[in-house]
Design an enzyme around this catalytic site. Structure first.
Site, PDB file in Angstrom:
ATOM      1  N   GLY A   1       3.684   2.262  -4.949  1.00 28.81           N
ATOM      2  CA  GLY A   1       2.429   1.839  -5.567  1.00 28.81           C
ATOM      3  C   GLY A   1       1.473   1.217  -4.575  1.00 28.81           C
TER       4      GLY A   1
ATOM      5  N   LEU B   1      -1.574   2.077  -4.293  1.00 30.33           N
ATOM      6  CA  LEU B   1      -1.997   3.353  -3.699  1.00 30.33           C
ATOM      7  C   LEU B   1      -3.298   3.216  -2.921  1.00 30.33           C
ATOM      8  CD1 LEU B   1      -1.314   5.879  -6.606  1.00 30.33           C
ATOM      9  CD2 LEU B   1       0.251   5.091  -4.813  1.00 30.33           C
TER      10      LEU B   1
ATOM     11  N   HIS C   1      -1.785   7.587   0.475  1.00 30.01           N
ATOM     12  CA  HIS C   1      -0.953   8.173  -0.581  1.00 30.01           C
ATOM     13  C   HIS C   1      -1.648   9.402  -1.176  1.00 30.01           C
ATOM     14  CE1 HIS C   1       0.445   3.848  -0.854  1.00 30.01           C
ATOM     15  NE2 HIS C   1       1.581   4.485  -0.733  1.00 30.01           N
TER      16      HIS C   1
ATOM     17  N   GLN D   1      15.429  -2.111  -0.538  1.00 28.16           N
ATOM     18  CA  GLN D   1      14.953  -1.866   0.825  1.00 28.16           C
ATOM     19  C   GLN D   1      14.235  -3.074   1.435  1.00 28.16           C
ATOM     20  OE1 GLN D   1      12.398   1.529  -0.550  1.00 28.16           O
ATOM     21  NE2 GLN D   1      11.030   0.827   1.065  1.00 28.16           N
TER      22      GLN D   1
ATOM     23  N   GLY E   1       4.774  10.275   4.440  1.00 27.52           N
ATOM     24  CA  GLY E   1       3.697  10.074   5.405  1.00 27.52           C
ATOM     25  C   GLY E   1       4.214   9.796   6.810  1.00 27.52           C
TER      26      GLY E   1
ATOM     27  N   GLN F   1      10.848   6.377   8.981  1.00 23.08           N
ATOM     28  CA  GLN F   1      11.335   6.706   7.633  1.00 23.08           C
ATOM     29  C   GLN F   1      11.392   8.221   7.440  1.00 23.08           C
ATOM     30  OE1 GLN F   1      10.382   4.643   3.768  1.00 23.08           O
ATOM     31  NE2 GLN F   1       8.870   6.275   3.620  1.00 23.08           N
TER      32      GLN F   1
ATOM     33  N   SER G   1      -2.387   1.021   4.859  1.00 21.36           N
ATOM     34  CA  SER G   1      -1.099   0.502   4.415  1.00 21.36           C
ATOM     35  C   SER G   1      -1.329  -0.347   3.180  1.00 21.36           C
ATOM     36  CB  SER G   1      -0.503  -0.379   5.522  1.00 21.36           C
ATOM     37  OG  SER G   1       0.516  -1.196   4.995  1.00 21.36           O
TER      38      SER G   1
HETATM   39  O1  PAF Z   1       7.456   4.700   1.818  1.00 23.49           O
HETATM   40  C1  PAF Z   1       7.665   4.087   0.744  1.00 23.49           C
HETATM   41  O2  PAF Z   1       6.741   3.703   0.025  1.00 23.49           O
HETATM   42  C2  PAF Z   1       9.097   3.808   0.315  1.00 23.49           C
HETATM   43  O3  PAF Z   1       9.897   3.478   1.396  1.00 23.49           O
HETATM   44  C3  PAF Z   1       9.730   4.952  -0.498  1.00 23.49           C
HETATM   45  C4  PAF Z   1       9.877   6.223   0.324  1.00 23.49           C
HETATM   46  C5  PAF Z   1       8.881   5.234  -1.729  1.00 23.49           C
HETATM   47  C6  PAF Z   1      11.124   4.545  -0.977  1.00 23.49           C
HETATM   48  O4  PAF Z   1      11.075   3.403  -1.767  1.00 23.49           O
END
Ligand code: PAF
Length: 281
Positions: A31, A33, A37, A61, A148, A154, A186
């Site tokens: 979210g 956004l 995104h 996470q 992204g 990631q 971000s």
């Molecule tokens: O990049 C993100 O926003 C998060 O790490 C993800 C990939 C949605 C996993 O929670």
């Protein structure tokens, strides 16, 4: 656009799309956004008939309770933006919907790409990412999923997840999006004060300097890292890491042969920002 909160309804809707032979894409998000995104949504639209987005701030996470608590939540605005961007389905589960209540959930351990950079300074972060992304892949079974390049490490961790666990999903990468003055978009930028935003600009400036230096023939990693480090500290940024890594294995390199990735993380005030740039000789 439909908004779904529970797994049962999600499965029913996705089943009907499968019966209609629609190809499905997934854009996983937490979210808050922004244009970055929405650029993932554009990639998803070009590569599927049905664009799905998940919005879930994944507690697994976050290695700091404070960071989790402060993560921006702008759900109402997010749903407006998603609809405008052409998303067909948004999945907004609660924590209880995805994870078992009152007991330790099953967790995955991310592979070797998670070894350095954010993997070292945020222990357990990528384990949480691969766990939730695997849950989402199992629920959606998407044909494609879009991530992204802003979160460069990631992306590599997810590519490795898909390879190693043989998920039948194509991972698409969307380029990092910057504001006109260079700041990488971000969700965390929402937490910067005006003065901190100015400080944060030194990150992209340092990365652009490094790219230009390599363009001009610099190959010495130590010199580039030191210069980037001093630029950031001179602007009041508490550096988490400055590293130049191999683009596939995400392991540090000593010399820039052909191509490498410069990745940076640092705290501006108490906001942790990351950024990266490709260095090509
Ligand atoms: O990049 C993100 O926003 C998060 O790490 C993800 C990939 C949605 C996993 O929670």
């Amino acid at each position: 656009m439909i908004v779904i909160k529970d797994i049962e309804s999600l499965r029913a809707v996705l089943k009907s799309h499968r019966i209609s032979q629609n190809s499905i894409s997934l854009v996983p998000t937490m979210g808050a956004l922004h244009e970055g995104h929405l650029s993932l949504v554009e990639v998803a639209k070009k590569n599927s008939n049905v664009v799905c987005m998940s919005i879930f701030v994944n507690p697994l996470q976050f290695n700091s309770a404070e960071d989790f608590k402060n993560y921006p939540i702008t759900l109402e605005e997010d749903l407006k933006q998603a609809e405008k961007a052409g998303v067909d389905l948004v999945f907004v589960p609660s924590t209880e919907e995805l994870y078992p209540k009152g007991q330790q959930p099953v967790r995955l351990i991310a592979g070797s790409c998670a070894g350095g950079l954010c993997g070292s300074t945020r222990p357990g972060h990528f384990d949480g990412v691969v766990t939730v992304v695997s849950i989402l892949f199992n629920l959606f079974n998407p044909d494609v999923a879009v991530f992204g390049e802003k979160d460069f490490q990631q992306l590599k961790v997810i590519e490795q997840l898909v390879r190693d666990l043989h998920f039948d999903v194509k991972i698409l990468a969307a380029p990092l999006v910057r504001q006109e003055d260079g700041l990488a978009l971000s969700s965390r930028n929402l937490r910067l004060s005006a003065a901190e935003r100015v400080q944060a600009l030194s990150i992209s400036k340092a990365l652009f300097w490094a790219k230009e230096a390599v363009n001009q023939g610099a190959t010495e990693v130590k010199m580039i890292k030191e210069r980037v480090y001093s630029e950031l500290t001179a602007n009041g940024i508490k550096v988490d890491y400055v590293e130049i890594v191999d683009c596939q294995r995400i392991s540090p390199v000593n010399k820039i042969e052909k191509q490498a990735q410069l990745a940076v993380a640092g705290f501006v005030g108490d906001v942790r920002l990351i950024d990266n740039i490709s260095l090509i000789r």
